[in-house]
Design an enzyme around this catalytic site. Structure first.
Site, PDB file in Angstrom:
ATOM      1  N   CYS A  99      16.911  13.006  -7.050  1.00 19.68           N
ATOM      2  CA  CYS A  99      17.499  12.852  -5.710  1.00 19.68           C
ATOM      3  C   CYS A  99      17.894  11.452  -5.267  1.00 19.68           C
ATOM      4  CB  CYS A  99      16.557  13.463  -4.689  1.00 19.68           C
ATOM      5  SG  CYS A  99      16.371  15.234  -4.974  1.00 19.68           S
ATOM      6  N   LYS A 139       8.323  10.021 -13.507  1.00 24.05           N
ATOM      7  CA  LYS A 139       7.107   9.450 -12.918  1.00 24.05           C
ATOM      8  C   LYS A 139       5.941  10.273 -13.457  1.00 24.05           C
ATOM      9  CE  LYS A 139       6.184  10.681  -8.543  1.00 24.05           C
ATOM     10  NZ  LYS A 139       6.290  11.150  -7.137  1.00 24.05           N
ATOM     11  N   LYS A 183      17.328  12.955   6.266  1.00 18.29           N
ATOM     12  CA  LYS A 183      16.860  13.225   4.900  1.00 18.29           C
ATOM     13  C   LYS A 183      17.518  12.258   3.915  1.00 18.29           C
ATOM     14  CE  LYS A 183      15.303  14.792   1.196  1.00 18.29           C
ATOM     15  NZ  LYS A 183      13.960  14.563   0.740  1.00 18.29           N
ATOM     16  N   PHE A 228      14.117   3.366 -10.622  1.00 12.83           N
ATOM     17  CA  PHE A 228      13.804   4.694 -10.084  1.00 12.83           C
ATOM     18  C   PHE A 228      14.579   5.788 -10.808  1.00 12.83           C
ATOM     19  CE2 PHE A 228      17.016   3.063  -6.945  1.00 12.83           C
ATOM     20  CZ  PHE A 228      18.015   4.009  -7.127  1.00 12.83           C
ATOM     21  N   GLU A 237      13.347  18.889   3.082  1.00 13.18           N
ATOM     22  CA  GLU A 237      12.027  18.779   2.447  1.00 13.18           C
ATOM     23  C   GLU A 237      11.790  17.326   2.005  1.00 13.18           C
ATOM     24  OE1 GLU A 237       9.464  20.929   2.324  1.00 13.18           O
ATOM     25  OE2 GLU A 237       8.644  19.014   1.696  1.00 13.18           O
ATOM     26  N   THR A 256      18.897  19.370   0.235  1.00 11.92           N
ATOM     27  CA  THR A 256      19.404  18.136   0.854  1.00 11.92           C
ATOM     28  C   THR A 256      20.927  18.211   0.874  1.00 11.92           C
ATOM     29  OG1 THR A 256      17.516  16.959  -0.054  1.00 11.92           O
ATOM     30  CG2 THR A 256      19.400  15.621   0.641  1.00 11.92           C
ATOM     31  N   THR A 262      21.842  20.763  -5.362  1.00 10.50           N
ATOM     32  CA  THR A 262      23.061  20.187  -4.770  1.00 10.50           C
ATOM     33  C   THR A 262      23.427  18.941  -5.576  1.00 10.50           C
ATOM     34  OG1 THR A 262      21.576  19.060  -3.217  1.00 10.50           O
ATOM     35  CG2 THR A 262      22.690  21.019  -2.410  1.00 10.50           C
ATOM     36  N   ASP A 304      15.992  33.881  -7.492  1.00 16.87           N
ATOM     37  CA  ASP A 304      16.778  32.922  -8.260  1.00 16.87           C
ATOM     38  C   ASP A 304      17.640  33.714  -9.241  1.00 16.87           C
ATOM     39  OD1 ASP A 304      16.039  29.612  -8.877  1.00 16.87           O
ATOM     40  OD2 ASP A 304      17.461  30.668 -10.188  1.00 16.87           O
ATOM     41  N   ALA A 349      14.409  28.975  -6.868  1.00 16.31           N
ATOM     42  CA  ALA A 349      12.995  28.908  -7.256  1.00 16.31           C
ATOM     43  C   ALA A 349      12.751  27.664  -8.097  1.00 16.31           C
ATOM     44  CB  ALA A 349      12.609  30.170  -8.028  1.00 16.31           C
TER      45      ALA A 349
HETATM   46  P1  NAD Z   1      16.203  22.871  -8.926  1.00 14.08           P
HETATM   47  O1  NAD Z   1      17.404  22.680  -9.769  1.00 14.08           O
HETATM   48  O2  NAD Z   1      14.846  22.661  -9.517  1.00 14.08           O
HETATM   49  O3  NAD Z   1      16.201  24.374  -8.335  1.00 14.08           O
HETATM   50  C1  NAD Z   1      17.304  24.981  -7.760  1.00 14.08           C
HETATM   51  C2  NAD Z   1      17.309  26.456  -8.155  1.00 14.08           C
HETATM   52  O4  NAD Z   1      18.347  27.136  -7.444  1.00 14.08           O
HETATM   53  C3  NAD Z   1      17.598  26.707  -9.647  1.00 14.08           C
HETATM   54  O5  NAD Z   1      16.518  27.406 -10.226  1.00 14.08           O
HETATM   55  C4  NAD Z   1      18.895  27.531  -9.645  1.00 14.08           C
HETATM   56  O6  NAD Z   1      18.927  28.515 -10.652  1.00 14.08           O
HETATM   57  C5  NAD Z   1      18.848  28.172  -8.277  1.00 14.08           C
HETATM   58  N1  NAD Z   1      20.147  28.632  -7.787  1.00 14.08           N
HETATM   59  C6  NAD Z   1      21.337  27.948  -7.754  1.00 14.08           C
HETATM   60  N2  NAD Z   1      22.283  28.717  -7.206  1.00 14.08           N
HETATM   61  C7  NAD Z   1      21.712  29.907  -6.887  1.00 14.08           C
HETATM   62  C8  NAD Z   1      22.188  31.100  -6.280  1.00 14.08           C
HETATM   63  N3  NAD Z   1      23.449  31.211  -5.877  1.00 14.08           N
HETATM   64  N4  NAD Z   1      21.336  32.122  -6.113  1.00 14.08           N
HETATM   65  C9  NAD Z   1      20.041  32.025  -6.502  1.00 14.08           C
HETATM   66  N5  NAD Z   1      19.517  30.909  -7.077  1.00 14.08           N
HETATM   67  C10 NAD Z   1      20.351  29.862  -7.264  1.00 14.08           C
HETATM   68  O7  NAD Z   1      16.412  21.957  -7.655  1.00 14.08           O
HETATM   69  P2  NAD Z   1      15.265  21.316  -6.723  1.00 14.08           P
HETATM   70  O8  NAD Z   1      14.725  20.092  -7.357  1.00 14.08           O
HETATM   71  O9  NAD Z   1      14.335  22.393  -6.303  1.00 14.08           O
HETATM   72  O10 NAD Z   1      16.152  20.831  -5.485  1.00 14.08           O
HETATM   73  C11 NAD Z   1      16.702  21.749  -4.576  1.00 14.08           C
HETATM   74  C12 NAD Z   1      17.222  20.997  -3.369  1.00 14.08           C
HETATM   75  O11 NAD Z   1      16.132  20.345  -2.703  1.00 14.08           O
HETATM   76  C13 NAD Z   1      18.229  19.897  -3.687  1.00 14.08           C
HETATM   77  O12 NAD Z   1      19.168  19.834  -2.647  1.00 14.08           O
HETATM   78  C14 NAD Z   1      17.385  18.635  -3.680  1.00 14.08           C
HETATM   79  O13 NAD Z   1      18.149  17.499  -3.323  1.00 14.08           O
HETATM   80  C15 NAD Z   1      16.375  18.933  -2.603  1.00 14.08           C
HETATM   81  N6  NAD Z   1      15.083  18.251  -2.743  1.00 14.08           N
HETATM   82  C16 NAD Z   1      14.495  18.139  -3.964  1.00 14.08           C
HETATM   83  C17 NAD Z   1      13.227  17.537  -4.071  1.00 14.08           C
HETATM   84  C18 NAD Z   1      12.541  17.383  -5.402  1.00 14.08           C
HETATM   85  O14 NAD Z   1      11.509  16.720  -5.442  1.00 14.08           O
HETATM   86  N7  NAD Z   1      13.024  17.964  -6.480  1.00 14.08           N
HETATM   87  C19 NAD Z   1      12.570  17.102  -2.917  1.00 14.08           C
HETATM   88  C20 NAD Z   1      13.195  17.259  -1.686  1.00 14.08           C
HETATM   89  C21 NAD Z   1      14.454  17.847  -1.612  1.00 14.08           C
HETATM   90  C1  UGA Z   2      11.486  11.270  -3.615  1.00  8.39           C
HETATM   91  C2  UGA Z   2      10.935  11.007  -2.203  1.00  8.39           C
HETATM   92  O1  UGA Z   2       9.752  10.212  -2.329  1.00  8.39           O
HETATM   93  C3  UGA Z   2      10.603  12.318  -1.498  1.00  8.39           C
HETATM   94  O2  UGA Z   2      10.198  12.052  -0.153  1.00  8.39           O
HETATM   95  C4  UGA Z   2      11.863  13.186  -1.478  1.00  8.39           C
HETATM   96  O3  UGA Z   2      11.570  14.445  -0.874  1.00  8.39           O
HETATM   97  C5  UGA Z   2      12.340  13.407  -2.890  1.00  8.39           C
HETATM   98  O4  UGA Z   2      12.609  12.126  -3.520  1.00  8.39           O
HETATM   99  C6  UGA Z   2      13.628  14.173  -2.968  1.00  8.39           C
HETATM  100  O5  UGA Z   2      14.365  14.258  -2.005  1.00  8.39           O
HETATM  101  O6  UGA Z   2      13.864  14.641  -4.084  1.00  8.39           O
HETATM  102  P1  UGA Z   2      10.448  11.876  -5.973  1.00  8.39           P
HETATM  103  O7  UGA Z   2      11.795  11.497  -6.475  1.00  8.39           O
HETATM  104  O8  UGA Z   2       9.874  13.161  -6.397  1.00  8.39           O
HETATM  105  O9  UGA Z   2      10.452  11.892  -4.368  1.00  8.39           O
HETATM  106  O10 UGA Z   2       9.397  10.739  -6.372  1.00  8.39           O
HETATM  107  P2  UGA Z   2       9.082   9.276  -5.814  1.00  8.39           P
HETATM  108  O11 UGA Z   2       7.624   9.112  -5.763  1.00  8.39           O
HETATM  109  O12 UGA Z   2       9.842   8.958  -4.600  1.00  8.39           O
HETATM  110  O13 UGA Z   2       9.610   8.358  -6.994  1.00  8.39           O
HETATM  111  C7  UGA Z   2      10.992   8.209  -7.273  1.00  8.39           C
HETATM  112  C8  UGA Z   2      11.184   7.176  -8.358  1.00  8.39           C
HETATM  113  O14 UGA Z   2      10.878   5.875  -7.870  1.00  8.39           O
HETATM  114  C9  UGA Z   2      10.295   7.388  -9.576  1.00  8.39           C
HETATM  115  O15 UGA Z   2      11.013   7.098 -10.743  1.00  8.39           O
HETATM  116  C10 UGA Z   2       9.168   6.398  -9.376  1.00  8.39           C
HETATM  117  O16 UGA Z   2       8.553   5.999 -10.573  1.00  8.39           O
HETATM  118  C11 UGA Z   2       9.923   5.252  -8.715  1.00  8.39           C
HETATM  119  N1  UGA Z   2       9.041   4.387  -7.906  1.00  8.39           N
HETATM  120  C12 UGA Z   2       8.443   4.868  -6.778  1.00  8.39           C
HETATM  121  C13 UGA Z   2       8.864   3.068  -8.287  1.00  8.39           C
HETATM  122  O17 UGA Z   2       9.411   2.604  -9.300  1.00  8.39           O
HETATM  123  N2  UGA Z   2       8.062   2.274  -7.513  1.00  8.39           N
HETATM  124  C14 UGA Z   2       7.448   2.728  -6.397  1.00  8.39           C
HETATM  125  O18 UGA Z   2       6.729   1.929  -5.740  1.00  8.39           O
HETATM  126  C15 UGA Z   2       7.642   4.060  -6.022  1.00  8.39           C
END
Ligand code: NAD
Ligand code: UGA
Length: 479
Positions: free
Chosen positions: A282, A345, A226, A278, A171, A135, A95, A37, A13
């Protein structure tokens, strides 16, 4: 054939699981969605009556939670019961990069994913579609499939054996714009083999995503796409930050250069904003994962190529701290510096890998006293990130006494107090509220000579140049 999905379970969550499931629940009122979660505090926050207390801040999320929670969206810690009920399970757990053992510092730690796969194997009933939302390194779907099958081999006495299909559905949301990204995605990517499972998942997205935006690939392409997508985006940021440094040395202006190259339709204008480097959970993690994978396959040149994107980012963040120190006569010991923004950001409370962490640590190490402001990040999080407790006494300390302090920080909600007698202001996060600062008033409060460092090129330059404040803007050389 399309399997009808009535009950979904999402494990995790967090920043992805919460908003993604909220949007699916909103668009698919006919499906019951249970987000589970193991972190009880997080689940309690998702269930809070006060929607300002949700565990993550995302514009528009509170409204969707108001509409769906308690109807077809439910948050709970009961992982097992909700796995049992589900026909489709999203694995959306963290992850992170491995800290120890083989691949430490680069490979993804899949322990949370593995725990989920084992739980699913143990508790799923009937036919279940398991979806990788996290991811993951290429070929993780194979690991999940193996775990699901091995459980049955280890427990031959199970009477009604569950069956599984594994799909990859990465995602692409970005924090701060997550709701819009989920509601209007550029594409939805589904990787897998079994057409029935692919159809069942596609059918969910058809409720709001046009058919032509749903891409089907093989499962490994989906996993790799991804990582590649994040690597390309991060590479653009490192590229423009590298050019910013050249601009500063030559008298060019990085925004002008970015505009000039971005109008080339082959290059495009997005992700060309130079900043403090950045951050986010991720970009670094996913590139390092790609680096690890490349080395694993003996592709050392490929690994080196991607690793430089992260190296450049680290160098760039420390470059900013060095510029601040240099302009403050090479010394920041016992100088008060106001930090505007700590999130990685704007429009998020997430600080993971924020450039602010390295920059603030460098300045504290140099002896500076930081007054940190951020509209959404809480001081407890900053303490964790800096590995240093907040000095609350700093806030009320008499001005003369501040010179006896060094290498410390406090959180200050009031910007005018944060800038009082400060030698410098460093803007690190491009929050909209910082564009509305009254610079004439700020000038009066600061100790002269005073500096403003705008690492996002987002402050009102004209207003600042009407004061006696010295202004440094990222990527702007002097002619
Ligand atoms: P997060 O740390 O915010 O959330 C993950 C959650 O999973 C935590 O609340 C944790 O308690 C829970 N969890 C872990 N092990 C568990 C288990 N065994 N059972 C139940 N709950 C459990 O992470 P996030 O930012 O949501 O990222 C999740 C995944 O999505 C990662 O692989 C990340 O790379 C990917 N991702 C993240 C973003 C982003 O913007 N944050 C965007 C795209 C993809
Ligand atoms: C990024 C990707 O944009 C998403 O598509 C992806 O799903 C996600 O990672 C993920 O896998 O976690 P996010 O990290 O949330 O999203 O934010 P971004 O907007 O990509 O910015 C990432 C970093 O780059 C920030 O620190 C931002 O300030 C910086 N940035 C971005 C710059 O410095 N310049 C830019 O022009 C754009």
């Amino acid at each position: 054939m399309v399997l009808e999905i009535k009950n979904i379970c999402c494990i995790g969550a967090g920043y992805v699981g919460g908003p993604t499931m909220a949007v699916i629940a909103d668009k698919c009122p006919h499906i019951q969605i249970n987000v589970v979660d193991t972190n009880q505090e997080r689940i309690e926050a998702w269930n809070s009556d006060d929607l300002t207390k949700l565990p993550i801040f995302e514009p528009g999320l509170d409204e969707i939670i108001r509409r769906t929670r308690g109807n077809n969206l439910n948050f709970s810690c009961d992982v097992e019961a909700n796995i049992k009920k589900a026909e489709m399970i999203f694995i959306s757990v963290n992850t992170p990069t491995k800290e120890k053992g083989v691949g430490a510092g680069q490979a993804s730690n899949l322990k949370f994913v593995e725990v989920c796969a084992r739980k699913v194997a143990q508790h799923a009933v009937g036919h279940t579609i398991v979806i990788e939302k996290s991811t993951l390194p290429v070929r993780t779907a194979e690991v999940i499939q193996n775990i699901l099958e091995a459980y049955q081999e280890n427990n031959p006495d199970i009477k009604e054996k569950p069956t599984f299909d594994v799909l990859s559905n990465p995602e692409f949301l970005a924090e701060g714009t997550a709701i819009n990204d989920l509601e209007n995605p550029d594409r939805v990517l589904i990787g897998g083999q079994n057409q029935n499972a692919i159809n069942a998942l596609s059918e969910i997205y058809f409720n709001w995503v046009p058919k032509e935006q749903i891409l089907h690939t093989n499962i490994w392409s989906s996993e790799l796409a991804k990582l590649t997508s994040n690597a390309f985006l991060a590479q653009r940021v490192s590229s423009i930050n590298a050019i910013a440094a050249i601009c500063e040395s030559t008298g060019a202006n990085v925004r002008e250069v970015a505009r000039a190259i971005g109008t080339d339709s082959r290059i495009g204008s997005r992700f060309l904003d130079s900043g403090p480097g950045f951050g986010g959970s991720c970009f670094k993690k996913d590139i390092l994962n790609l680096v690890y994978l490349s080395r694993h396959f003996g592709l050392n040149e490929v690994a080196d190529f991607w690793e430089v994107v992260v190296d450049l980012n680290n160098w760039h963040q420390h470059r900013i701290s060095r510029i601040v120190v240099k302009n403050l006569f090479g010394n920041v010991t016992s100088k008060k510096i106001c930090i505007l923004g700590f999130a990685f950001k704007a429009n998020t409370n997430d600080t993971r890998e924020s450039a602010a962490i390295n920059i603030c640590k460098d300045l504290i190490e140099e002896g500076a006293i930081l007054f940190i402001n951020d509209p959404k990040v809480i001081p407890e999080q900053i303490s964790k990130d800096l590995g240093l407790n907040e000095s609350k006494e700093l806030k009320n300390i008499e001005y003369e006494k501040i010179f006896s302090v060094s290498g410390s920080w406090c959180f200050e909600r009031n910007i005018l107090k944060a800038v009082e007698n400060a030698d410098a202001i460093i803007l690190l996060t491009e929050w909209d509220k910082y564009t509305k600062i009254d610079w004439k008033l700020v000038e009066k409060k600061m100790r002269k000579p005073a500096w403003v460092f705008d690492t996002r090129s987002s402050l009102d330059k004209k207003e600042i140049s009407n004061t006696n404040l010295n202004l440094w803007v990222i990527g702007e050389g002097t002619n």
